[in-house]
Write a protein that holds these residues in place. Structure first.
Motif, PDB file in Angstrom:
ATOM      1  N   LEU A  83      -6.774 -11.843   3.014  1.00 16.57           N
ATOM      2  CA  LEU A  83      -6.789 -11.305   1.604  1.00 16.57           C
ATOM      3  C   LEU A  83      -6.316 -11.830   1.045  1.00 16.57           C
ATOM      4  O   LEU A  83      -5.122 -13.171   0.578  1.00 16.57           O
ATOM      5  N   ASP A  84      -7.201 -11.169  -0.291  1.00 11.65           N
ATOM      6  CA  ASP A  84      -6.471 -11.061  -1.557  1.00 11.65           C
ATOM      7  C   ASP A  84      -5.058 -11.529  -2.149  1.00 11.65           C
ATOM      8  O   ASP A  84      -4.150 -10.152  -1.482  1.00 11.65           O
ATOM      9  N   GLY A  85      -3.710 -11.740  -3.023  1.00 11.53           N
ATOM     10  CA  GLY A  85      -2.503 -11.635  -3.320  1.00 11.53           C
ATOM     11  C   GLY A  85      -2.467 -10.647  -4.059  1.00 11.53           C
ATOM     12  O   GLY A  85      -1.608 -10.840  -4.899  1.00 11.53           O
ATOM     13  N   ASP A  86      -3.664 -10.017  -4.415  1.00 13.11           N
ATOM     14  CA  ASP A  86      -3.384  -9.269  -6.112  1.00 13.11           C
ATOM     15  C   ASP A  86      -3.287  -8.063  -5.903  1.00 13.11           C
ATOM     16  O   ASP A  86      -3.693  -7.401  -6.748  1.00 13.11           O
ATOM     17  N   LEU A  87      -3.188  -7.821  -4.583  1.00 16.28           N
ATOM     18  CA  LEU A  87      -3.536  -6.044  -4.221  1.00 16.28           C
ATOM     19  C   LEU A  87      -4.716  -5.470  -4.173  1.00 16.28           C
ATOM     20  O   LEU A  87      -4.302  -4.665  -3.594  1.00 16.28           O
ATOM     21  N   GLN A  88      -5.790  -5.733  -4.281  1.00 15.11           N
ATOM     22  CA  GLN A  88      -7.126  -5.187  -4.694  1.00 15.11           C
ATOM     23  C   GLN A  88      -6.924  -5.317  -3.197  1.00 15.11           C
ATOM     24  O   GLN A  88      -8.193  -4.167  -2.929  1.00 15.11           O
ATOM     25  N   ASN A  89      -7.068  -5.181  -2.392  1.00 18.67           N
ATOM     26  CA  ASN A  89      -7.333  -5.833  -0.759  1.00 18.67           C
ATOM     27  C   ASN A  89      -6.313  -5.279  -0.194  1.00 18.67           C
ATOM     28  O   ASN A  89      -5.372  -5.539  -0.193  1.00 18.67           O
ATOM     29  N   PRO A 121      -8.561  -1.177  -8.038  1.00 21.08           N
ATOM     30  CA  PRO A 121      -8.381  -2.150  -9.105  1.00 21.08           C
ATOM     31  C   PRO A 121      -7.369  -2.839  -8.780  1.00 21.08           C
ATOM     32  O   PRO A 121      -6.790  -2.956  -8.204  1.00 21.08           O
ATOM     33  N   ARG A 122      -7.421  -4.505 -10.045  1.00 20.22           N
ATOM     34  CA  ARG A 122      -6.340  -4.946 -10.321  1.00 20.22           C
ATOM     35  C   ARG A 122      -5.303  -4.165 -11.146  1.00 20.22           C
ATOM     36  O   ARG A 122      -5.315  -3.755 -12.426  1.00 20.22           O
ATOM     37  N   ILE A 123      -4.133  -4.369 -11.168  1.00 19.09           N
ATOM     38  CA  ILE A 123      -3.045  -3.360 -11.789  1.00 19.09           C
ATOM     39  C   ILE A 123      -2.283  -4.494 -12.253  1.00 19.09           C
ATOM     40  O   ILE A 123      -2.091  -4.759 -13.938  1.00 19.09           O
TER      41      ILE A 123
HETATM   42 MG    MG Z   1      -8.776  -9.748  -7.509  1.00 25.12          MG
END
Ligand code: MG
Ligand code: UDP
Length: 238
Positions: A89-95, A194-196
């Protein structure tokens, strides 16, 4: 945590200093009571990502000497994983880590790779349009039958990783490469947010053209891939 845990969670991280702590907390909450390891791959971040990673008995960190790309980071994490099932999973909290148990449960229905797709995508209209066109073309051209390869949230049985040859851009073709080797692939809807914090690492220029070129390469590669089954191995006499 056991030496060969039930689950390995693999996360590529490039300049995600304001996301990494929260992401670790969300993963911990989603997987409470389960036997898992977390494999974090720091892809040459220039910010405080590495310093902010919370150490712990479940946490392993792979640190690149320089930024080498999402495909390289995912490849390193997947290959370093010890779990029977590997989740990316992505590390940007989008997942959303809360989706992980359902993805893993889906494998038990007889699948080797379960791909999440972002049913309600929280990105800009331009990005969603690009992605819709790319998915339409790619899924037909390489025959992966997956509607959203850009969704990093996926669960696979560990053996599938042998299909993942490393090249820059490979991460978009994980379903194509795995399906081509005869593994069973399915998909299911997942949450998207969303990417915060932080910024996307991709724009039109470094994604659309490259991914289009890569399609031709993957189609060729898949047409030439071969498998073998060893019947037996004998010691030579003499
Ligand atoms: Mg992303
Ligand atoms: N990423 C990475 N190396 C890179 C680019 C991205 O490890 O060179 C990671 C990034 O930190 C994130 C994931 O890959 O965890 C997806 O990147 P991003 O969110 O920028 O992609 P998008 O959501 O825009 O498709």
């Amino acid at each position: 945590m056991s030496a060969s845990p039930e689950l390995s969670i693999v996360v590529p991280l490039y300049n995600e200093e304001d996301n990494v702590v929260e992401m670790q907390q969300q993963i911990d909450a989603a997987l409470a009571g389960r036997d898992y390891e977390l494999v974090l791959v720091d892809d040459g971040s220039q910010d405080q990502t590495l310093a902010r990673i919370q150490p712990g008995p479940r946490v392993r960190v792979i640190v690149f000497d320089k930024n080498s790309g999402q495909s390289a980071a995912m490849h390193a994490g997947i290959n370093g994983a010890a779990g029977a099932v590997i989740v990316t999973l992505d590390g940007d909290l989008q997942n959303d880590p809360a989706d992980i148990p359902a993805l893993v449960a889906k494998l038990d229905e007889g699948f080797d790779l379960v791909c999440g797709y972002r049913a309600k995508r929280k990105d800009t209209p331009f990005k969603r349009l690009q992605s819709r066109i790319a998915n339409f073309v790619r899924s037909r051209f390489v025959g992966d039958h997956v509607r959203d390869t850009g969704c990093t949230l996926k669960a696979m049985r560990r053996d599938c990783r042998e299909a993942l040859l490393l090249f820059n851009g490979m991460h978009r073709f994980i379903p194509a490469l795995i399906r081509n080797m005869g593994w069973r692939v399915t998909e299911m809807p997942v949450n998207h947010r969303p990417r915060i914090h932080g910024v996307s690492k991709y724009g039109f220029g470094n994604r659309a053209l490259r991914a289009t070129m890569d399609m031709f390469g993957v189609r060729w590669l898949n047409s030439r891939r071969t498998r073998y089954v060893i019947r037996e191995e004998r010691k030579s006499q003499g």
